[in-house]
Design an enzyme around this catalytic site. Sequence first.
Site, PDB file in Angstrom:
ATOM      1  N   ASP A 281       1.271  -0.979  -0.121  1.00  0.00           N
ATOM      2  CA  ASP A 281       0.252   0.471  -0.486  1.00  0.00           C
ATOM      3  C   ASP A 281       1.170   0.969  -0.024  1.00  0.00           C
ATOM      4  O   ASP A 281       2.434   1.175   0.178  1.00  0.00           O
ATOM      5  CB  ASP A 281      -1.160   0.521   0.757  1.00  0.00           C
ATOM      6  CG  ASP A 281      -2.030   1.190   1.030  1.00  0.00           C
ATOM      7  OD1 ASP A 281      -3.414   0.717   1.485  1.00  0.00           O
ATOM      8  OD2 ASP A 281      -2.276   1.366   0.267  1.00  0.00           O
TER       9      ASP A 281
HETATM   10  C1  GLC Z   1      -4.568   4.093  -0.131  1.00  0.00           C
HETATM   11  C2  GLC Z   1      -5.408   3.195   0.419  1.00  0.00           C
HETATM   12  C3  GLC Z   1      -5.707   2.262  -0.645  1.00  0.00           C
HETATM   13  C4  GLC Z   1      -5.591   2.374  -1.907  1.00  0.00           C
HETATM   14  C5  GLC Z   1      -3.946   2.450  -2.420  1.00  0.00           C
HETATM   15  C6  GLC Z   1      -3.463   3.457  -3.506  1.00  0.00           C
HETATM   16  O1  GLC Z   1      -3.654   4.484   0.377  1.00  0.00           O
HETATM   17  O2  GLC Z   1      -5.032   2.491   1.129  1.00  0.00           O
HETATM   18  O3  GLC Z   1      -6.790   1.982  -0.664  1.00  0.00           O
HETATM   19  O4  GLC Z   1      -5.481   1.863  -3.458  1.00  0.00           O
HETATM   20  O5  GLC Z   1      -3.230   3.853  -1.106  1.00  0.00           O
HETATM   21  O6  GLC Z   1      -4.305   4.732  -4.080  1.00  0.00           O
END
Ligand code: GLC
Length: 741
Positions: A281
């Site tokens: 993430d």
């Molecule tokens: C965010 C979220 C995740 C998302 C990623 C990219 O922090 O936790 O769900 O897909 O970053 O945007």
Amino acid sequence: MKTRSVFFYISFALVTVSGFAQNYEAKVDSLMNLMTLQEKIGQTVMYSGHWDQTGPIIGTDNDKYIREGHMGAMLNAMSVKGTRDLQKLAMEESRLGIPLLFGYDVIHGHRTIFPINLGLSASWDLKMIEESARIAAEEASAEGIHWKFAPMVDISREPRWGRISEGAGEDVYLGSEIAKAYVKGFQGEDLSQPNTILACAKHYVAYGAPQAGRDYHTVNMGEGELRNVYLPPFKATVDAGVETFMSAFNELNGIPTSGNQFTLRDILRGEWGFEGFVVSDYTSINEMIPHGFAKDSIDAARLGINAGVDMDMMGHVYRLHLEQLVEEEKVSEAYINDACRRILLAKFKLGLFDDPYRYINKERENTTKYKPEFLQKARELAAASSVLLQNKQQALPLSKNTKSIAFIGPLVKDEYDIIGNWAAKGDRNGKAVSVFEGISEYLKPEQILYAKGCDILDTGDSEFAEAISVSKKADAIVLVMGEGHHMSGEAASRTSLKIPGVQPELIAKIREANPNKKITLVLMNGRPLNLSSEVALVDAILEVWFPGTMGGAGTADVLFGAYNPSGKLTVTFPRNVGQVPIYYNMKNTGRPIPESNPKEDYKSNYIDVPNTPLFYFGHGLSYTSFEYSDLELSSESIGFSETLTASVNVTNSGNYDGYEVVQLYIHDKVASVTRPVKELKGFQKIFLKKGETKDVVFTISAADLKFYNHKMIYGVEPGVFEIAITPSSDFKFENTFTLKD
Ligand code: GLC
């Protein structure tokens, strides 16, 4: 014109020689033989484009990284022009010309926005959910996107947590079925088609069980709970062929999930045989430093790659440190090769090596978004996702002939919050259909009275007087209230589950001024709310979640009876936040409170509220009524290799045709570990004309009764099982069958 990279001709030759043979492995191997270690590391690096912001801003020099071959993927990069320019940079100005992968958070629609996922789950309609994902893939891929960071399959029983809005609720079985539907919708039948894109199961794992409901907070649970509740929906995505996973922010039992070998290597790769790639993430690898698990960014990179995270989203750590870690033999080059290979394989499967510009088609970009059939599906899903929580005095449906109806509340004319959080490229400036616009299809202007009454987060009552005055002039009243879209989703936990601001006070004042008038409350919110006060003040409550681009139209279709509400809750609505966590399939405890005497001493209960929720999992009313009768079992007992059929007659005994979600529950009465008091094991959404009866049949086998025991062995144990086929989880078992060894 820059000379084409040497790789392009090699891969082109490979493709023509081998035709379109699916033997990507050989192509990947031949490509990797040409790559330097840094270029392989480059494939494990993802940075953000400027088309959206989905996390803290971090300085990156994307063009430089692309030219150097030090970046393999981008998030938040889209549009035909934008992705063409970036792809051209990679193809023509990097040494090997390896195409970039473009990912984006297309969670419940790209341009045409569907109800938030918690709302979609309340439709219990796997076909429509898959269709919504297909439409999202059509629109996103038409704008150059190859990969979406969805489905979010985190089970959650934590309404304080803002991201409960993004999932499919509290139940394992339903969550797993919905997870499969999303993957099928996003990836389609053939990933080499330019309208299919990679799905991504997230957030792996147990992110939905944060302490105190606070986002990113600590997660502690026994392995049995992890395996019986939080892992199954992820396993379901693997079974459905999901191509990517996303590790999570949270720690699990002391080990951050973006550095957790047990979940990433032992379970995901070892037990499940997952062959796709895992992306972290957003900076979740670096965050192992504040977690207190990594000493510094070099250590974080080591822990991430060794645990099995193949791609570093926004972290800078893989790009900066992996080469040094290999040189110092702290990371095996084999891990880099594995990660690079998985990522290249995904690009081959998408056809990007056949044609890096295959998702780039201006004509398609201009003609795909907001197709009438997409908007119609969004309208149908807005209606199908709504849940009629109560309907005293048959306040709903409204009559089109009502002389005047007052629409009051901060969300009556809303076109901004209505598409909810994580709304990708959904339009918040006029494209969405508000409730006010929706009801205008049913009422003449002279029938409609309106007052905002307050804002969502107001603290004052300066607009109450006007709203009360308007309400008194009307024959019926509809309140449209709830949360702002920013009050759920990421980093949006709440300690209160009340309707925010002074909206509750306005509801009370409206009721006080109209003691005998029918009042309907339409709710837009991203989590279960505490409606304990409102249930006594209003007649009808229609939960519409954040219903999306066509939300106002779908809501109006339900309000005026054009669509008979059929949604059922997939999360429990508590009486208050003190009951949390509360969900339908908790354990019985050694001192369960007897129904016959809820006040009995020394039992597992509260002294201030009952143990029961305000609204149960599976609850949802209709404008008609359904009668369940004649539960029949094919036998009183079955062996491990036999199946049992359970059937019931369901009759539409009311005055409206409508859908009913028929639910099958079991209870394993005695086992080597305690089992939940109820478990959903099947459901069927059926349509019944008024007066019609259908025989609804379920088949159960021993495999449906498996669970992980205290030795983490997945199996089934003989014994007596209770069974019921019901309209919700609010029931008492009356039948049993025996599973014989
Ligand atoms: C965010 C979220 C995740 C998302 C990623 C990219 O922090 O936790 O769900 O897909 O970053 O945007």
